[in-house]
Motif scaffolding. Structure first.
Motif, PDB file in Angstrom:
ATOM      1  N   ARG A   1       0.884  -1.227  -0.026  1.00  0.00           N
ATOM      2  CA  ARG A   1       0.103   0.181   0.006  1.00  0.00           C
ATOM      3  C   ARG A   1       1.150   1.277   0.039  1.00  0.00           C
ATOM      4  O   ARG A   1       0.701   2.149  -0.804  1.00  0.00           O
ATOM      5  CB  ARG A   1      -0.897  -0.160   1.338  1.00  0.00           C
TER       6      ARG A   1
ATOM      7  N   GLY B   1      -3.319   1.812   5.188  1.00  0.00           N
ATOM      8  CA  GLY B   1      -3.698   0.500   5.626  1.00  0.00           C
ATOM      9  C   GLY B   1      -3.156  -0.027   6.804  1.00  0.00           C
ATOM     10  O   GLY B   1      -3.053  -1.401   7.095  1.00  0.00           O
ATOM     11  N   ARG B   2      -2.598   0.765   7.794  1.00  0.00           N
ATOM     12  CA  ARG B   2      -1.871   0.325   8.813  1.00  0.00           C
ATOM     13  C   ARG B   2      -2.572  -0.542   9.826  1.00  0.00           C
ATOM     14  O   ARG B   2      -1.814  -0.917  10.609  1.00  0.00           O
ATOM     15  CB  ARG B   2      -1.200   1.428   9.416  1.00  0.00           C
ATOM     16  N   GLU B   3      -3.852  -0.319   9.992  1.00  0.00           N
ATOM     17  CA  GLU B   3      -4.633  -1.203  11.054  1.00  0.00           C
ATOM     18  C   GLU B   3      -5.129  -2.286  10.182  1.00  0.00           C
ATOM     19  O   GLU B   3      -5.972  -2.944  10.729  1.00  0.00           O
ATOM     20  CB  GLU B   3      -5.902  -0.429  11.421  1.00  0.00           C
ATOM     21  N   GLN B   4      -4.711  -2.661   9.072  1.00  0.00           N
ATOM     22  CA  GLN B   4      -5.294  -3.853   8.275  1.00  0.00           C
ATOM     23  C   GLN B   4      -4.157  -4.784   8.099  1.00  0.00           C
ATOM     24  O   GLN B   4      -2.998  -4.527   8.434  1.00  0.00           O
ATOM     25  CB  GLN B   4      -5.939  -3.413   6.995  1.00  0.00           C
ATOM     26  N   PRO B   5      -4.548  -6.087   8.068  1.00  0.00           N
ATOM     27  CA  PRO B   5      -3.439  -7.302   7.732  1.00  0.00           C
ATOM     28  C   PRO B   5      -2.506  -6.735   6.761  1.00  0.00           C
ATOM     29  O   PRO B   5      -2.903  -6.266   5.504  1.00  0.00           O
ATOM     30  CB  PRO B   5      -4.276  -8.596   7.453  1.00  0.00           C
TER      31      PRO B   5
ATOM     32  N   VAL C   1       1.434  -6.541  10.407  1.00  0.00           N
ATOM     33  CA  VAL C   1       0.896  -4.886  10.069  1.00  0.00           C
ATOM     34  C   VAL C   1       2.038  -4.160   9.543  1.00  0.00           C
ATOM     35  O   VAL C   1       3.091  -4.283  10.010  1.00  0.00           O
ATOM     36  CB  VAL C   1       0.025  -4.211  11.013  1.00  0.00           C
TER      37      VAL C   1
ATOM     38  N   SER D   1      -0.328  -6.592   3.640  1.00  0.00           N
ATOM     39  CA  SER D   1      -0.075  -6.997   2.415  1.00  0.00           C
ATOM     40  C   SER D   1       1.166  -6.374   1.661  1.00  0.00           C
ATOM     41  O   SER D   1       1.369  -5.423   1.457  1.00  0.00           O
ATOM     42  CB  SER D   1      -1.408  -6.193   1.506  1.00  0.00           C
TER      43      SER D   1
END
Length: 463
Positions: A337, A356-360, A348, A362
């Motif tokens: 991202r 997207g730091r709070e999402q798994p 993370v 990628s």
């Protein structure tokens, strides 16, 4: 300088005869002209500035007169200078007239200076200057009374047309654009990118010459601003909010406050980590549309003169290409991202600015090289050669590269090292690089001898 000969701003009153005031200039507007009401064929000129002599008191000053006097006075000092004002007219503020376009001040009065009655001079007393200069780092509003950039984005069009205070760090200073208005007046515009711990990039626009001169002196990523009374508006072209400086705005550079200190530390951390480099570049152009040819020195000169990203082609030798280093230095993993460097086993992204730091996590793994290229004018160091561009350049994938023997990697390296290549490059400003610029390679291939000969002939003709 005898302190008792000067009247403090807090004690000023219209009844004083021949007052003398001193202070540090914390704000200044451009010179404007108006037709004289008594003789419309003659223009009167004016500009304003704001002086401060203590943490709690500052006052607006207006200068009026003919072209020579007003422009000469305006050119004699700048924001941050300490001045003495002798025999100004002290008058009560009128919020319904001119004062509504001036910065808000705690004083009930304003000062008027004219060529006939008043004198404004730079302060020459070192002790007085040392006492006054720290005042420029104190915000003119409560240091806790501000919107974060995240607050502005969250409120969106609800803030359209409002005047608020903001605290933000400087990310990037654009190029000043000159223009001529429909009625023949010259104008200028400068856009600065701001950021904080909630938003990675937010536009600040300045139109006044005085404001632009101040903004141009700032050091990106090392400067925090508290801006009082800045206008917020919704830009329909960008579909986002923008901040615009106006005649009421006061900029405090690197404020001496706890909130500014925390933001400064955050800005420094983000700059050193490389997290701020990811979104300041324009979208890459198709390689075939990049046709402007530069020497290395020309790339550097253009970047210094116009500190905005640009694209070009250079015919240069690859002078550093570390393919025979350990695989971990050649192939790296980045967040898909925000392109921040991460470890494969992370859950993370650790970049605080990542959307997207709070999402798994990628992640994507690929070539991540730093390349130097050199021509007869100089060397551009540590240019990025990454991902698919690196694969096309080297002629192998990361999986194929990891299966090569040491001798094969060395042979691949020498296929390019000290060979003249045609390099399509994107140049960006960078405070982390000694040269002040950073190169991103968009395409690289061994140069066609005919192209090189044509290029060299053109260079010789230009000399």
């Amino acid at each position: 300088m005898a302190a008792q000969s000067f009247i403090s701003i807090s004690e000023l009153h219209p009844n004083f005869s021949h007052p003398k005031v001193l202070g540090v200039i914390i704000g200044k507007t451009d010179v404007r002209s108006f037709p004289d009401r008594k003789n419309i064929e003659i223009d009167r000129f004016t500009f304003g500035f704001t002086i401060r002599d203590s943490p709690d008191f500052f006052i607006n000053v207006s200068a009026w007169g003919n072209d020579t006097y007003v422009n000469g006075l305006a050119d004699s000092f700048s924001i941050g200078d300490c001045v003495t004002i002798e025999n100004p007219l002290v008058s009560t503020k009128d919020p319904e007239k001119g004062d509504r376009f001036c910065p808000k001040t705690p004083s009930h009065y304003r000062l008027l200076v004219t060529e006939t009655h008043s004198q404004v001079c730079l302060c020459a007393d070192v002790d007085t200057i040392d006492r006054l200069l720290p005042l420029i780092h104190l915000p003119v509003k409560d240091s806790r009374d501000f919107y974060s950039l995240g607050d502005i984005v969250a409120n969106g069009q609800k803030l359209d047309g409002t005047v608020i205070n903001i605290l933000a760090a400087v990310k990037l200073i654009g190029e000043t654009k000159q223009f001529i208005t429909s009625d023949g007046r010259r104008g200028q515009r400068l856009e600065v990118k701001l950021f904080d711990d909630s938003v990675s990039s937010f536009p600040l626009i300045g139109w006044d010459r005085e404001a632009i001169q101040l903004l141009q002196t700032l050091v990106p990523r090392e400067t925090v601003l508290f801006i009082a009374d800045i206008k917020m508006s919704f830009d329909s072209f960008r579909s986002s909010m923008v901040a615009t400086l106006n005649s009421k705005s006061i900029i405090t550079v690197n404020p001496d406050t706890r909130e500014a200190s925390l933001l400064f530390s955050y800005a420094k951390e983000m700059s050193e980590s490389g997290a701020l480099d990811q979104d300041e570049a324009p979208e890459d152009l198709p390689v075939e549309s990049i046709t402007d040819v530069y020497t290395v020195n020309q790339l550097k000169d253009r970047a210094k003169e116009h500190p905005e990203p640009f694209f070009g082609v250079t015919y240069s030798f690859i002078s550093k290409l570390d393919l025979d280093s350990s695989v971990s230095k050649v192939i790296k993993t980045r967040c898909a991202r925000c392109k921040f460097l991460v470890l494969e086993d992370m859950q993370v992204c650790t970049n605080q600015l990542c959307p997207g730091r709070e999402q798994p996590l990628s992640a994507a793994t690929g070539f991540d090289l730093l390349v130097d290229f050199t021509d007869h004018t100089g060397t551009l160091q540590a240019c990025s050669l990454r991902g698919p561009v690196a694969e096309r350049t080297l002629g192998c994938t990361t999986e194929e590269f990891t299966s090569l023997t040491d001798d094969q990697r060395t042979a691949l390296r020498w296929r390019f090292l000290l060979e003249r290549c045609k390099i399509h490059v994107k140049i960006l400003p960078s405070t982390r690089m000694k040269s002040g610029i950073r190169g991103v390679i968009l395409a690289c291939s061994l140069a066609d001898p005919g192209e090189v000969k044509q290029h060299m002939s053109k260079l010789l003709q230009e000399l």
